[in-house]
Design a protein around this motif. Structure first.
Motif, PDB file in Angstrom:
ATOM      1  N   ASN A  16      34.869 -68.207 -53.916  1.00 14.28           N
ATOM      2  CA  ASN A  16      33.702 -68.795 -54.587  1.00 14.28           C
ATOM      3  C   ASN A  16      33.760 -70.316 -54.448  1.00 14.28           C
ATOM      4  OD1 ASN A  16      31.602 -69.538 -56.225  1.00 14.28           O
ATOM      5  ND2 ASN A  16      32.302 -68.438 -58.024  1.00 14.28           N
ATOM      6  N   PRO A  17      33.081 -70.888 -53.448  1.00 14.76           N
ATOM      7  CA  PRO A  17      33.156 -72.347 -53.250  1.00 14.76           C
ATOM      8  C   PRO A  17      32.686 -73.145 -54.458  1.00 14.76           C
ATOM      9  CG  PRO A  17      32.214 -71.273 -51.318  1.00 14.76           C
ATOM     10  CD  PRO A  17      32.298 -70.235 -52.383  1.00 14.76           C
ATOM     11  N   LEU A  18      31.641 -72.682 -55.129  1.00 20.88           N
ATOM     12  CA  LEU A  18      31.150 -73.412 -56.298  1.00 20.88           C
ATOM     13  C   LEU A  18      32.183 -73.406 -57.418  1.00 20.88           C
ATOM     14  CD1 LEU A  18      28.882 -74.924 -57.736  1.00 20.88           C
ATOM     15  CD2 LEU A  18      27.943 -72.711 -58.453  1.00 20.88           C
ATOM     16  N   GLY A  19      32.837 -72.270 -57.627  1.00 22.00           N
ATOM     17  CA  GLY A  19      33.869 -72.210 -58.653  1.00 22.00           C
ATOM     18  C   GLY A  19      35.041 -73.116 -58.324  1.00 22.00           C
ATOM     19  N   ILE A  20      35.449 -73.124 -57.055  1.00 25.33           N
ATOM     20  CA  ILE A  20      36.543 -74.010 -56.649  1.00 25.33           C
ATOM     21  C   ILE A  20      36.162 -75.461 -56.870  1.00 25.33           C
ATOM     22  CG2 ILE A  20      37.905 -74.777 -54.658  1.00 25.33           C
ATOM     23  CD1 ILE A  20      37.691 -71.918 -53.565  1.00 25.33           C
ATOM     24  N   PHE A  21      34.918 -75.809 -56.551  1.00 25.37           N
ATOM     25  CA  PHE A  21      34.459 -77.192 -56.721  1.00 25.37           C
ATOM     26  C   PHE A  21      34.508 -77.607 -58.190  1.00 25.37           C
ATOM     27  CE2 PHE A  21      30.797 -79.894 -57.793  1.00 25.37           C
ATOM     28  CZ  PHE A  21      31.181 -81.057 -57.147  1.00 25.37           C
ATOM     29  N   LEU A  22      33.979 -76.780 -59.087  1.00 25.52           N
ATOM     30  CA  LEU A  22      33.927 -77.138 -60.502  1.00 25.52           C
ATOM     31  C   LEU A  22      35.324 -77.243 -61.109  1.00 25.52           C
ATOM     32  CD1 LEU A  22      30.911 -74.966 -61.734  1.00 25.52           C
ATOM     33  CD2 LEU A  22      30.953 -77.428 -61.329  1.00 25.52           C
ATOM     34  N   ILE A  23      36.203 -76.293 -60.775  1.00 24.46           N
ATOM     35  CA  ILE A  23      37.561 -76.345 -61.321  1.00 24.46           C
ATOM     36  C   ILE A  23      38.323 -77.540 -60.747  1.00 24.46           C
ATOM     37  CG2 ILE A  23      39.735 -75.097 -61.524  1.00 24.46           C
ATOM     38  CD1 ILE A  23      38.134 -72.499 -61.325  1.00 24.46           C
ATOM     39  N   ARG A  24      38.128 -77.797 -59.462  1.00 23.01           N
ATOM     40  CA  ARG A  24      38.801 -78.937 -58.841  1.00 23.01           C
ATOM     41  C   ARG A  24      38.363 -80.254 -59.468  1.00 23.01           C
ATOM     42  NH1 ARG A  24      36.934 -83.446 -55.351  1.00 23.01           N
ATOM     43  NH2 ARG A  24      38.712 -84.019 -54.037  1.00 23.01           N
TER      44      ARG A  24
END
Length: 292
Positions: free
Chosen positions: A165-173
Protein backbone atom coordinates in the motif's frame (compact mmCIF):
# COMPACT_ATOMS: atom_id res chain seq x y z
CA UNK A 1 -16.52 60.75 35.51
CA UNK A 2 -14.50 60.37 32.31
CA UNK A 3 -13.14 57.03 33.47
CA UNK A 4 -16.66 55.76 34.08
CA UNK A 5 -17.73 56.85 30.60
CA UNK A 6 -14.67 55.16 29.05
CA UNK A 7 -15.33 51.96 31.00
CA UNK A 8 -18.97 51.97 29.87
CA UNK A 9 -17.85 52.49 26.27
CA UNK A 10 -15.36 49.65 26.43
CA UNK A 11 -18.00 47.35 27.95
CA UNK A 12 -20.47 48.29 25.19
CA UNK A 13 -17.92 47.58 22.45
CA UNK A 14 -17.04 44.20 23.98
CA UNK A 15 -20.72 43.33 24.27
CA UNK A 16 -21.32 44.20 20.61
CA UNK A 17 -18.35 42.08 19.54
CA UNK A 18 -19.56 39.18 21.67
CA UNK A 19 -23.05 39.41 20.21
CA UNK A 20 -21.61 39.49 16.68
CA UNK A 21 -19.52 36.43 17.40
CA UNK A 22 -22.56 34.71 18.86
CA UNK A 23 -24.70 35.54 15.83
CA UNK A 24 -21.95 34.40 13.46
CA UNK A 25 -21.54 31.17 15.40
CA UNK A 26 -25.29 30.57 15.33
CA UNK A 27 -25.37 31.05 11.54
CA UNK A 28 -22.35 28.80 11.09
CA UNK A 29 -23.88 26.08 13.28
CA UNK A 30 -27.11 26.25 11.29
CA UNK A 31 -25.22 25.97 8.01
CA UNK A 32 -23.27 22.94 9.27
CA UNK A 33 -26.48 21.25 10.44
CA UNK A 34 -28.08 21.73 7.01
CA UNK A 35 -24.90 20.51 5.29
CA UNK A 36 -24.75 17.45 7.57
CA UNK A 37 -28.37 16.62 6.79
CA UNK A 38 -27.66 16.84 3.04
CA UNK A 39 -24.68 14.52 3.41
CA UNK A 40 -26.66 12.03 5.51
CA UNK A 41 -29.78 12.15 3.33
CA UNK A 42 -28.62 9.34 0.95
CA UNK A 43 -28.05 7.04 3.92
CA UNK A 44 -31.39 8.02 5.44
CA UNK A 45 -33.06 7.25 2.12
CA UNK A 46 -31.34 3.83 1.98
CA UNK A 47 -32.57 2.88 5.46
CA UNK A 48 -36.03 4.31 4.81
CA UNK A 49 -36.47 2.50 1.50
CA UNK A 50 -35.18 -0.76 2.97
CA UNK A 51 -38.14 -0.70 5.39
CA UNK A 52 -40.80 0.05 2.77
CA UNK A 53 -43.10 -2.33 0.99
CA UNK A 54 -41.83 -3.13 -2.52
CA UNK A 55 -44.78 -1.32 -4.11
CA UNK A 56 -43.88 1.88 -2.26
CA UNK A 57 -40.27 2.00 -3.46
CA UNK A 58 -41.11 4.05 -6.57
CA UNK A 59 -44.02 6.09 -5.21
CA UNK A 60 -44.30 9.70 -6.37
CA UNK A 61 -43.70 12.00 -4.68
CA UNK A 62 -41.11 9.96 -2.77
CA UNK A 63 -41.66 9.80 0.98
CA UNK A 64 -38.77 10.41 3.32
CA UNK A 65 -40.07 8.07 6.00
CA UNK A 66 -41.79 4.72 5.38
CA UNK A 67 -45.52 4.56 6.07
CA UNK A 68 -45.19 0.90 7.16
CA UNK A 69 -42.10 -0.77 8.55
CA UNK A 70 -41.49 -3.93 6.56
CA UNK A 71 -38.60 -5.81 8.19
CA UNK A 72 -39.17 -8.82 5.95
CA UNK A 73 -36.91 -7.12 3.37
CA UNK A 74 -33.94 -7.89 5.62
CA UNK A 75 -35.01 -11.52 5.95
CA UNK A 76 -35.33 -11.70 2.16
CA UNK A 77 -31.66 -10.74 1.80
CA UNK A 78 -30.57 -13.86 3.69
CA UNK A 79 -33.07 -16.00 1.78
CA UNK A 80 -31.97 -14.95 -1.71
CA UNK A 81 -28.18 -14.96 -1.25
CA UNK A 82 -25.70 -16.55 1.19
CA UNK A 83 -25.24 -13.17 2.83
CA UNK A 84 -23.40 -14.56 5.87
CA UNK A 85 -20.87 -16.28 3.59
CA UNK A 86 -20.32 -13.04 1.67
CA UNK A 87 -19.72 -11.19 4.95
CA UNK A 88 -17.27 -13.88 6.08
CA UNK A 89 -15.39 -13.75 2.75
CA UNK A 90 -15.11 -9.97 2.85
CA UNK A 91 -13.98 -10.02 6.48
CA UNK A 92 -11.39 -12.70 5.75
CA UNK A 93 -9.90 -10.85 2.79
CA UNK A 94 -10.02 -7.38 4.37
CA UNK A 95 -8.62 -8.40 7.78
CA UNK A 96 -5.72 -10.40 6.30
CA UNK A 97 -4.86 -7.42 4.09
CA UNK A 98 -4.99 -5.06 7.07
CA UNK A 99 -2.73 -7.29 9.20
CA UNK A 100 -0.27 -7.61 6.32
CA UNK A 101 -0.44 -3.87 5.72
CA UNK A 102 0.42 -3.11 9.35
CA UNK A 103 3.65 -5.11 9.19
CA UNK A 104 4.73 -4.49 5.58
CA UNK A 105 3.88 -0.79 5.37
CA UNK A 106 5.30 0.06 8.79
CA UNK A 107 8.55 -1.84 8.10
CA UNK A 108 8.92 -0.19 4.69
CA UNK A 109 8.22 3.21 6.26
CA UNK A 110 10.86 2.47 8.92
CA UNK A 111 13.41 1.65 6.23
CA UNK A 112 12.66 4.84 4.24
CA UNK A 113 12.74 7.08 7.32
CA UNK A 114 15.33 5.53 9.64
CA UNK A 115 17.82 3.58 7.51
CA UNK A 116 20.29 5.38 5.25
CA UNK A 117 21.09 3.54 2.04
CA UNK A 118 22.15 4.71 -1.45
CA UNK A 119 19.31 6.14 -3.54
CA UNK A 120 16.80 6.05 -0.69
CA UNK A 121 14.98 9.25 -1.63
CA UNK A 122 14.97 8.45 -5.35
CA UNK A 123 13.59 4.97 -4.72
CA UNK A 124 10.92 6.46 -2.49
CA UNK A 125 9.86 8.96 -5.17
CA UNK A 126 9.70 6.22 -7.82
CA UNK A 127 7.72 4.10 -5.38
CA UNK A 128 5.21 6.91 -4.80
CA UNK A 129 4.84 7.36 -8.55
CA UNK A 130 2.86 4.14 -8.47
CA UNK A 131 0.02 6.10 -6.85
CA UNK A 132 -0.55 7.84 -10.18
CA UNK A 133 -1.18 4.58 -12.04
CA UNK A 134 -4.81 3.40 -11.89
CA UNK A 135 -5.36 -0.19 -10.84
CA UNK A 136 -7.27 -0.90 -14.07
CA UNK A 137 -4.09 -0.29 -16.07
CA UNK A 138 -2.16 -3.08 -14.35
CA UNK A 139 -5.01 -5.59 -14.05
CA UNK A 140 -4.01 -7.58 -17.20
CA UNK A 141 -0.37 -8.31 -16.20
CA UNK A 142 -1.61 -8.87 -12.66
CA UNK A 143 -4.14 -11.44 -13.87
CA UNK A 144 -1.48 -13.20 -15.96
CA UNK A 145 0.86 -13.36 -12.97
CA UNK A 146 -1.89 -14.61 -10.64
CA UNK A 147 -2.97 -17.24 -13.16
CA UNK A 148 0.62 -18.55 -13.48
CA UNK A 149 0.62 -18.97 -9.70
CA UNK A 150 -2.68 -20.91 -10.02
CA UNK A 151 -4.39 -18.55 -7.59
CA UNK A 152 -7.33 -17.47 -9.78
CA UNK A 153 -10.66 -18.07 -8.05
CA UNK A 154 -9.00 -17.97 -4.64
CA UNK A 155 -9.00 -15.24 -2.03
CA UNK A 156 -5.21 -15.04 -2.25
CA UNK A 157 -5.64 -13.46 -5.68
CA UNK A 158 -7.21 -10.51 -3.85
CA UNK A 159 -4.94 -10.53 -0.81
CA UNK A 160 -1.42 -10.72 -2.23
CA UNK A 161 -1.54 -7.72 -4.62
CA UNK A 162 -3.19 -5.55 -1.95
CA UNK A 163 -0.52 -6.12 0.71
CA UNK A 164 1.64 -3.33 -0.75
CA UNK A 165 0.00 0.00 0.00
CA UNK A 166 2.06 3.00 -1.22
CA UNK A 167 -0.27 5.53 0.40
CA UNK A 168 -0.05 3.76 3.75
CA UNK A 169 3.74 3.61 3.54
CA UNK A 170 3.84 7.32 2.70
CA UNK A 171 1.65 8.37 5.65
CA UNK A 172 3.46 6.19 8.19
CA UNK A 173 6.85 7.27 6.87
CA UNK A 174 5.90 10.94 7.16
CA UNK A 175 4.94 10.50 10.80
CA UNK A 176 8.16 8.61 11.52
CA UNK A 177 10.12 11.52 10.05
CA UNK A 178 8.69 13.78 12.76
CA UNK A 179 10.09 11.58 15.56
CA UNK A 180 13.50 12.60 16.85
CA UNK A 181 16.31 10.15 16.12
CA UNK A 182 17.55 10.52 19.71
CA UNK A 183 15.05 7.84 20.76
CA UNK A 184 16.67 5.36 18.38
CA UNK A 185 20.17 6.36 19.42
CA UNK A 186 19.36 5.90 23.10
CA UNK A 187 17.96 2.43 22.40
CA UNK A 188 20.98 1.45 20.31
CA UNK A 189 23.31 2.63 23.10
CA UNK A 190 21.47 0.27 25.46
CA UNK A 191 22.20 -2.62 23.12
CA UNK A 192 18.83 -2.82 21.35
CA UNK A 193 18.63 -4.36 17.89
CA UNK A 194 17.07 -2.61 14.92
CA UNK A 195 14.00 -4.85 15.05
CA UNK A 196 13.59 -4.11 18.78
CA UNK A 197 13.79 -0.38 18.09
CA UNK A 198 11.18 -0.74 15.37
CA UNK A 199 8.75 -2.78 17.48
CA UNK A 200 9.19 -1.18 20.88
CA UNK A 201 10.18 2.42 20.15
CA UNK A 202 9.10 3.64 16.72
CA UNK A 203 5.95 1.64 16.00
CA UNK A 204 4.06 2.64 19.18
CA UNK A 205 4.82 6.31 18.44
CA UNK A 206 3.25 6.15 14.98
CA UNK A 207 0.17 4.21 16.05
CA UNK A 208 -2.23 7.01 14.90
CA UNK A 209 -0.86 6.80 11.34
CA UNK A 210 -0.96 3.00 11.40
CA UNK A 211 -4.54 3.07 12.69
CA UNK A 212 -5.84 5.52 10.12
CA UNK A 213 -4.16 3.75 7.20
CA UNK A 214 -5.52 0.44 8.48
CA UNK A 215 -9.06 1.84 8.51
CA UNK A 216 -8.60 3.24 5.02
CA UNK A 217 -7.19 -0.08 3.78
CA UNK A 218 -10.02 -2.07 5.33
CA UNK A 219 -12.78 0.10 3.89
CA UNK A 220 -11.22 0.24 0.40
CA UNK A 221 -10.89 -3.55 0.23
CA UNK A 222 -14.29 -4.14 1.81
CA UNK A 223 -15.90 -2.02 -0.92
CA UNK A 224 -13.70 -3.34 -3.75
CA UNK A 225 -15.87 -4.54 -6.63
CA UNK A 226 -13.48 -4.56 -9.58
CA UNK A 227 -10.82 -7.09 -8.53
CA UNK A 228 -13.21 -9.70 -7.07
CA UNK A 229 -15.22 -9.47 -10.28
CA UNK A 230 -12.08 -10.32 -12.28
CA UNK A 231 -10.47 -12.97 -10.09
CA UNK A 232 -13.38 -14.85 -8.50
CA UNK A 233 -15.64 -17.27 -10.35
CA UNK A 234 -17.21 -19.45 -7.66
CA UNK A 235 -20.38 -17.97 -6.20
CA UNK A 236 -19.63 -19.13 -2.65
CA UNK A 237 -16.19 -17.45 -2.70
CA UNK A 238 -17.45 -14.03 -3.78
CA UNK A 239 -17.06 -11.03 -1.54
CA UNK A 240 -19.97 -8.85 -0.51
CA UNK A 241 -19.93 -6.17 -3.29
CA UNK A 242 -19.96 -8.79 -6.08
CA UNK A 243 -22.34 -11.19 -4.36
CA UNK A 244 -24.85 -8.42 -3.70
CA UNK A 245 -25.42 -8.00 -7.44
CA UNK A 246 -27.53 -11.17 -7.35
CA UNK A 247 -30.19 -9.21 -5.45
CA UNK A 248 -30.60 -6.98 -8.50
CA UNK A 249 -32.25 -9.86 -10.34
CA UNK A 250 -32.50 -10.54 -14.06
CA UNK A 251 -32.59 -7.31 -16.10
CA UNK A 252 -32.77 -5.31 -12.87
CA UNK A 253 -36.10 -6.79 -11.82
CA UNK A 254 -35.13 -7.35 -8.18
CA UNK A 255 -36.89 -5.94 -5.15
CA UNK A 256 -35.38 -2.48 -4.57
CA UNK A 257 -36.30 -2.56 -0.88
CA UNK A 258 -34.45 -5.87 -0.43
CA UNK A 259 -31.44 -4.55 -2.39
CA UNK A 260 -31.18 -1.50 -0.13
CA UNK A 261 -31.69 -3.69 2.92
CA UNK A 262 -28.59 -5.59 1.85
CA UNK A 263 -26.76 -2.31 1.28
CA UNK A 264 -27.73 -1.13 4.77
CA UNK A 265 -26.45 -4.37 6.29
CA UNK A 266 -23.20 -4.12 4.34
CA UNK A 267 -22.54 -0.67 5.86
CA UNK A 268 -22.52 -1.91 9.45
CA UNK A 269 -19.01 -3.43 9.52
CA UNK A 270 -17.11 -0.56 7.82
CA UNK A 271 -19.07 1.91 9.96
CA UNK A 272 -17.83 0.17 13.12
CA UNK A 273 -14.25 0.25 11.84
CA UNK A 274 -14.57 3.91 10.98
CA UNK A 275 -15.98 4.74 14.42
CA UNK A 276 -13.06 2.92 16.00
CA UNK A 277 -10.44 4.74 13.93
CA UNK A 278 -11.93 8.21 13.53
CA UNK A 279 -10.11 9.65 16.55
CA UNK A 280 -6.82 8.83 14.81
CA UNK A 281 -7.92 10.19 11.43
CA UNK A 282 -6.93 13.82 11.98
CA UNK A 283 -3.67 12.94 13.75
CA UNK A 284 -2.62 10.50 11.05
CA UNK A 285 -3.45 12.71 8.06
CA UNK A 286 -1.96 15.83 9.68
CA UNK A 287 1.26 13.99 10.52
CA UNK A 288 1.48 12.85 6.91
CA UNK A 289 1.98 16.40 5.70
CA UNK A 290 4.39 17.71 8.32
CA UNK A 291 7.77 16.72 6.90
CA UNK A 292 9.10 15.32 3.63
Amino acid sequence: MNSEVEAAGVFTVKRIRTSRKGALGFILDGFLIVLSFLMLSPFLWIVSTSLRLPKDSFSLPPAIFPTAFNFSNYAQVFQQVPFTAFIANSLKVSLIIVVGHIFISSMAAFAFSRISFPGRNMIFIVFLAGLMIPGQVTIIPQFIFISKLHLVDTHWALILPALINPLGIFLIRQMMMTISSTYDEAAYMDGASRMWVFLKVTLPMVFPAVAVTSVMTFISNWNDFFRPLIFLNTFEKMTLPVGMTVLNGTFGSGNLSAILAGVALSLVVPLLFYIFGQKYLVDGITAGGLKM
